[in-house]
Design a protein around this motif. Sequence first.
Motif, short mmCIF file in Angstrom:
data_model
loop_
_atom_site.label_atom_id
_atom_site.label_comp_id
_atom_site.label_asym_id
_atom_site.label_seq_id
_atom_site.Cartn_x
_atom_site.Cartn_y
_atom_site.Cartn_z
N TYR A 1 -2.56 2.51 18.79
CA TYR A 1 -2.39 1.61 19.71
C TYR A 1 -3.58 1.72 20.88
CZ TYR A 1 -0.08 5.76 22.21
OH TYR A 1 0.24 6.84 22.57
N ARG B 1 4.48 -0.96 21.32
CA ARG B 1 4.26 -0.92 22.89
C ARG B 1 3.19 -2.32 23.13
NH1 ARG B 1 3.20 4.80 23.67
NH2 ARG B 1 3.98 5.75 21.80
N ASP C 1 0.25 1.06 27.57
CA ASP C 1 0.57 1.78 26.25
C ASP C 1 1.82 2.77 26.33
OD1 ASP C 1 -1.21 3.23 27.89
OD2 ASP C 1 -0.81 5.00 27.02
N ASN C 2 2.68 2.67 27.53
CA ASN C 2 3.77 3.17 28.01
C ASN C 2 4.68 1.99 28.19
OD1 ASN C 2 2.87 5.65 27.60
ND2 ASN C 2 2.37 6.09 29.73
N ASP D 1 8.01 7.74 27.79
CA ASP D 1 7.12 8.65 28.42
C ASP D 1 7.42 9.14 29.58
OD1 ASP D 1 5.78 8.95 26.09
OD2 ASP D 1 3.81 8.21 27.02
MG MG Z 1 2.26 7.45 26.57
#
Ligand code: MG
Length: 497
Positions: free
Chosen positions: A78, A184, A253-254, A263
């Motif tokens: 990612y 994501r 990305d979270n 996360d």
């Molecule tokens: Mg992460």
Amino acid sequence: MKPPMPRFGFDNSYARDLPGASVAWQPSPAPAPRLLFANAALADELGLPPGVLEGPDAAALFAGNLLPEDAQPIAQAYAGHQFGGFSPQLGDGRALLLGEVVDRAGRRRDIAFKGSGRTPFSRSGDGKAAVGPMLREVLIGEAMHALGIPTTRALAVVATGEPVRRETALPGAVLTRVAASHLRVGTCQFFAARGDLDGLRRLVDYTIARHDPELIGQPGRELGLLRAVARRQARLIAQWMNVGFIHGVMNTDNVALSGETIDYGPCAFMEAYDPAAVFSSIDHGGRYAYGNQPAIAQWNLARFAETLLPLLADEDDEPAIERVVAEATAIIDKVADRLDAERLAGQRRKLGLTTDEPGDAALAADWLTLLHTQSVDFTLAWRLLAGAAEGRPEPLRDQFRDRDAVDAWLSRWRERLARDGAAEAAAARMRRVSPAVIPRNHLVEAALQAATAGDLQPFHALLARLREPWDEAALATPFGQPAPVEVTAAYRTFCGT
Ligand code: MG
Ligand code: AMP
């Protein structure tokens, strides 16, 4: 001869259906695995083989030393915007997806390791994780789950018996994490950044099949997906706000397309209400402060929308591009209002209201202003408001320096509640939406410190309380009480590296 390894009933659609989205990889062995935490209820929900968390092989299995026979571990690729700056390649630098299972309720769930060693995406990282941050994922994830907030969950944590080098040497650990998926915003960004439109289209269709199956095969389904992801994010962030949760690292990305919280690195729960509250040691500008979360969610969704545009219109067809940009912009522009509406709906429930009146937003806003100006504990104030609904306002009033101000607000609220059809049952309703117990930072920290030093008792005691967040009796214990102000003022969180 070795006994056969258990089968988890894995299907591996991610590895199978999305070529180029992951790399087959193996976990690094742990020298002396020891099980620290096991989530038997979750294992049952997933339909895993009975006893899999208890058997003699459990520690080795959840350390990655032995793998379920049908596991097909992969590191997912990612990209992502981190604190506003774009990295075209992040990926699982210390995580591995073992596979997916279809749980007892028919939902596809990922089972993944975190802290299982270096992968091709590790960059300069060691691929490892420490006991403290992995048990932190357990505590916060289970708390969120008990609060009814969508979240990834911990299935197991194993101490590896190996030190990991951070500022000091810390005991290492592997977390087994369960998620609706690990898709994501950053996964789409990975393909978009490489100009791989075939890969992107496959990924979008995969996401739709997994999370929004009503859109399968529909024309314009990319915008449908954008709408659905935006709806889930608005809902999720509103839920965070209404329990005082600060994620701390809302990088793209979270942001899970499933709408789960993912996360738990530098996250924290607010104590005294302050929209500017930020605890993360690396968030100098307050980008991910409590009150910025709605705007950041919208910003992240705009980045998601951008990745989808090339699928919606040919780059040479300017009128088509203009049209889809306008449509996507309209969806993104609505996020703020939708999030506000979700948040207000939650606030109405916390105020004990079952009906809508135009003045409710001001009533809720004025309450928060009172909490802010008088530095009142957010969780406790909301919870004690239920007592005030039953004619016991004193414990609540005691939280405020300026009693006249709170009395004036309380009389407005009582009038409003009296106009609501269901005032008698208000207190009971309020105690099901405003928790007595949240993972208070000082308790989490104390539990993790003890666990790091080898004593798991405080961790288990806290976990048991977090699983019963509505329990009124907890208010009379340290689990229901704020930290001393000095403790909160000095509290800093760190990314779970
Ligand atoms: Mg992460
Ligand atoms: P996070 O801040 O935990 O969301 O991680 C951001 C990126 O850093 C992801 O690509 C992670 O895989 C990577 N990362 C974090 N910690 C480590 C580590 N100890 N070793 C390798 N990669 C890591």
